[in-house]
Scaffold this motif. Structure first.
Motif, PDB file in Angstrom:
ATOM      1  N   LYS A   1       0.830  -1.204   0.000  1.00  0.00           N
ATOM      2  CA  LYS A   1       0.000   0.000   0.000  1.00  0.00           C
ATOM      3  C   LYS A   1       0.869   1.260   0.000  1.00  0.00           C
ATOM      4  N   THR A   2       1.966   1.193   0.743  1.00  0.00           N
ATOM      5  CA  THR A   2       2.884   2.328   0.782  1.00  0.00           C
ATOM      6  C   THR A   2       3.527   2.545  -0.577  1.00  0.00           C
ATOM      7  N   VAL A   3       3.931   1.463  -1.233  1.00  0.00           N
ATOM      8  CA  VAL A   3       4.526   1.563  -2.572  1.00  0.00           C
ATOM      9  C   VAL A   3       3.554   2.226  -3.544  1.00  0.00           C
ATOM     10  N   GLN A   4       2.274   1.918  -3.420  1.00  0.00           N
ATOM     11  CA  GLN A   4       1.274   2.456  -4.336  1.00  0.00           C
ATOM     12  C   GLN A   4       1.128   3.977  -4.219  1.00  0.00           C
ATOM     13  N   THR A   5       1.511   4.541  -3.070  1.00  0.00           N
ATOM     14  CA  THR A   5       1.385   5.995  -2.906  1.00  0.00           C
ATOM     15  C   THR A   5       2.420   6.751  -3.732  1.00  0.00           C
ATOM     16  N   ILE A   6       3.499   6.078  -4.130  1.00  0.00           N
ATOM     17  CA  ILE A   6       4.569   6.771  -4.856  1.00  0.00           C
ATOM     18  C   ILE A   6       4.046   7.403  -6.133  1.00  0.00           C
ATOM     19  N   ALA A   7       3.191   6.674  -6.845  1.00  0.00           N
ATOM     20  CA  ALA A   7       2.696   7.165  -8.134  1.00  0.00           C
ATOM     21  C   ALA A   7       1.901   8.456  -8.003  1.00  0.00           C
ATOM     22  N   LYS A   8       1.348   8.726  -6.806  1.00  0.00           N
ATOM     23  CA  LYS A   8       0.523   9.917  -6.619  1.00  0.00           C
ATOM     24  C   LYS A   8       1.264  11.053  -5.922  1.00  0.00           C
ATOM     25  N   THR A   9       2.506  10.822  -5.528  1.00  0.00           N
ATOM     26  CA  THR A   9       3.230  11.757  -4.679  1.00  0.00           C
ATOM     27  C   THR A   9       3.907  12.863  -5.479  1.00  0.00           C
ATOM     28  N   ASP A  10       3.678  14.117  -5.056  1.00  0.00           N
ATOM     29  CA  ASP A  10       4.374  15.261  -5.644  1.00  0.00           C
ATOM     30  C   ASP A  10       5.656  15.568  -4.870  1.00  0.00           C
ATOM     31  N   ILE A  11       5.571  15.492  -3.541  1.00  0.00           N
ATOM     32  CA  ILE A  11       6.739  15.717  -2.682  1.00  0.00           C
ATOM     33  C   ILE A  11       6.769  14.617  -1.633  1.00  0.00           C
ATOM     34  N   ALA A  12       7.941  14.021  -1.412  1.00  0.00           N
ATOM     35  CA  ALA A  12       8.097  12.975  -0.399  1.00  0.00           C
ATOM     36  C   ALA A  12       8.896  13.523   0.782  1.00  0.00           C
ATOM     37  N   VAL A  13       8.410  13.248   1.978  1.00  0.00           N
ATOM     38  CA  VAL A  13       9.141  13.583   3.202  1.00  0.00           C
ATOM     39  C   VAL A  13       9.645  12.278   3.792  1.00  0.00           C
ATOM     40  N   LEU A  14      10.959  12.127   3.875  1.00  0.00           N
ATOM     41  CA  LEU A  14      11.585  10.901   4.354  1.00  0.00           C
ATOM     42  C   LEU A  14      12.027  11.114   5.802  1.00  0.00           C
ATOM     43  N   VAL A  15      11.331  10.456   6.731  1.00  0.00           N
ATOM     44  CA  VAL A  15      11.618  10.613   8.159  1.00  0.00           C
ATOM     45  C   VAL A  15      12.698   9.620   8.561  1.00  0.00           C
ATOM     46  N   CYS A  16      13.813  10.135   9.087  1.00  0.00           N
ATOM     47  CA  CYS A  16      14.981   9.312   9.442  1.00  0.00           C
ATOM     48  C   CYS A  16      15.203   9.391  10.948  1.00  0.00           C
ATOM     49  N   SER A  17      15.103   8.259  11.610  1.00  0.00           N
ATOM     50  CA  SER A  17      15.133   8.268  13.079  1.00  0.00           C
ATOM     51  C   SER A  17      16.328   7.529  13.672  1.00  0.00           C
ATOM     52  N   SER A  18      17.266   7.068  12.844  1.00  0.00           N
ATOM     53  CA  SER A  18      18.468   6.399  13.369  1.00  0.00           C
ATOM     54  C   SER A  18      19.605   6.582  12.377  1.00  0.00           C
ATOM     55  N   THR A  19      20.795   6.235  12.797  1.00  0.00           N
ATOM     56  CA  THR A  19      21.965   6.359  11.920  1.00  0.00           C
ATOM     57  C   THR A  19      22.069   5.188  10.952  1.00  0.00           C
ATOM     58  N   GLU A  20      21.266   4.157  11.155  1.00  0.00           N
ATOM     59  CA  GLU A  20      21.258   3.011  10.239  1.00  0.00           C
ATOM     60  C   GLU A  20      20.235   3.328   9.158  1.00  0.00           C
ATOM     61  N   LEU A  21      20.724   3.615   7.951  1.00  0.00           N
ATOM     62  CA  LEU A  21      19.872   4.192   6.910  1.00  0.00           C
ATOM     63  C   LEU A  21      19.788   3.345   5.646  1.00  0.00           C
ATOM     64  N   SER A  22      20.026   2.053   5.759  1.00  0.00           N
ATOM     65  CA  SER A  22      20.018   1.230   4.547  1.00  0.00           C
ATOM     66  C   SER A  22      18.639   1.219   3.889  1.00  0.00           C
ATOM     67  N   GLN A  23      17.582   1.100   4.681  1.00  0.00           N
ATOM     68  CA  GLN A  23      16.240   1.087   4.104  1.00  0.00           C
ATOM     69  C   GLN A  23      15.841   2.464   3.592  1.00  0.00           C
TER      70      GLN A  23
END
Length: 401
Positions: free
Chosen positions: A84-106
């Motif tokens: 469901k989250t992947v499906q939102t990409i097609a409709k997104t104009d701006i993405a906010v990427l929330v980063c809460s740790s120093t491990e950022l592989s995902q």
């Protein structure tokens, strides 16, 4: 349905919040809106399906904020949430990427996915009062090459800076795509021919008609609204032919025969093909009709999810036109809403509605998907004009008056 004073969801700036579970996405949404829009809990996986909130935000205007499930979700249900989250990409104009740790592989993988989709990204480090916030910010800048905005949902710290960053990230010309596309000038008389059959909503007009009328008013045009049956009487009452006639696609041929010399003709569907989608791609796709046979396979895509009636243009009338021209053997599949195939292999043509219920980003993502699959794509109005042999007589947005 939106009320009379609301901006339709399709015309709003779509801002989607991405991040891991419990990263602070929902709290950030609530801080941005100043309302408890999203459910906040310490329990991982609280947000299941994407949560949408229409808001008017100062400096941004009409927005649609979308809170998503964590992209690190687990298990069978978690996989469905991630889809469901992947499906939102097609409709997104701006993405906010929330980063809460120093491990950022995902986060890095998702940032690459968003970048590949051409989406502008903003990185946010929430919970400004945490001891490792500076270390996280440094890791984000180093690994994602994005300068993060440090925020606190509790105190409101960083929210003004985030709003400024969002305003700067708004795509150029967003919301400025005119419907009429230069086909009219102030003072022009425009005749709108709108059939009122069983598919017409009782007591109201459909969204493309409403938005077109509003733009005509804003352009200081004289708008005259009729049905095909009253078109001739309206023309007879005018001292001079109208500068432009706009009709519903299904009445194209009937209206074309009655269009006087000196008037240009187009359809609501063609106007929205240019406003919401890619008109050159749709025009090119219409030429693929000449290559169809009784063995061809066609996909019809509707944005609406209404219950079809006997006169439905997408489910009844267009398939009937195709079968009349190419035989009953032609296969016609119909999808509606967000139900669009992941794979377009095997299709010879895609016919899309005007997309008035979709934002432009989403409709263009379908055009790109078709192009990547090397499947021609066209639009209801363009296709009908082609099948009726009047495409060369139709006025296209962007043409000089």
């Amino acid at each position: 349905m939106p009320t009379l004073h609301e901006t339709p969801a399709a015309n709003r700036l779509h801002i989607t919040i991405y991040g891991k579970r419990n990263a602070g996405k929902s709290s950030l949404i609530n801080a941005l809106t100043g309302q408890p829009v999203a459910l906040v809990s310490e329990i991982a996986g609280t947000t299941a399906d994407p949560v949408r909130k229409a808001m008017e935000i100062r400096g941004l205007g009409a927005c649609m904020l979308i809170d998503t499930a964590g992209f690190d979700d687990e298990g069978e249900l978690g996989s469905l949430r991630i889809q469901k989250t992947v499906q939102t990409i097609a409709k997104t104009d701006i993405a906010v990427l929330v980063c809460s740790s120093t491990e950022l592989s995902q986060e890095r993988a998702w940032d690459e996915r968003l970048k590949a989709a051409g989406i502008r990204r903003i990185a946010v480090v929430p919970k400004a009062d945490c001891s490792d916030v500076q270390a996280i910010a440094a890791a984000v800048q180093q690994e994602l090459k994005l300068k993060p905005v440090i925020t606190s949902a509790k105190t409101g710290m960083g929210i003004p800076a985030l709003l400024t960053a969002l305003a700067r990230a708004v795509p150029e010309n967003f919301g400025n795509q005119p419907i009429l596309g230069g086909l009219v000038q102030p003072g022009d008389t425009v005749l709108l021919v709108m059939p009122q059959d069983r598919e017409a909503p009782k007591g109201r007009l459909i969204l493309p008609q409403v938005q077109t009328i509003r733009e005509l008013l804003d352009t200081d045009c004289i708008s005259i609204n009729v049905t095909p049956d009253t078109m001739e009487a309206a023309l007879a009452s005018l001292k001079a032919p109208p500068a432009l006639i706009i009709t519903d696609s299904q009445a194209f041929q009937q209206v074309c025969k009655k269009t006087p010399n000196g008037s240009r003709l187009t359809s609501f569907s063609i106007l929205f093909a240019a406003c919401k989608g890619d008109l050159p791609a749709f025009m090119a796709g219409a030429q693929a009709v000449d290559n169809l046979t009784s063995q061809s396979r066609v996909l019809i895509a509707e944005a609406c999810t209404h219950a079809p009636l006997s006169e439905d243009i997408g489910r009844v009338k267009i398939p009937a036109m195709l079968k009349k021209k190419f035989g009953d053997g032609i296969q016609v599949d119909v999808v509606s809403g967000t139900a669009f195939p992941d794979s377009l292999a095997g299709y010879d043509l895609i016919i899309h509605c005007g997309g008035c219920m979709f934002n432009r980003t989403y409709l263009l993502s379908r055009v790109r998907q078709a192009q990547q699959a090397d499947v021609p794509i066209t639009n209801y109005g363009v296709l009908i004009a082609k099948l009726k042999g009047i495409l060369d007589k139709v006025a296209l947005p962007g043409e000089r008056i």
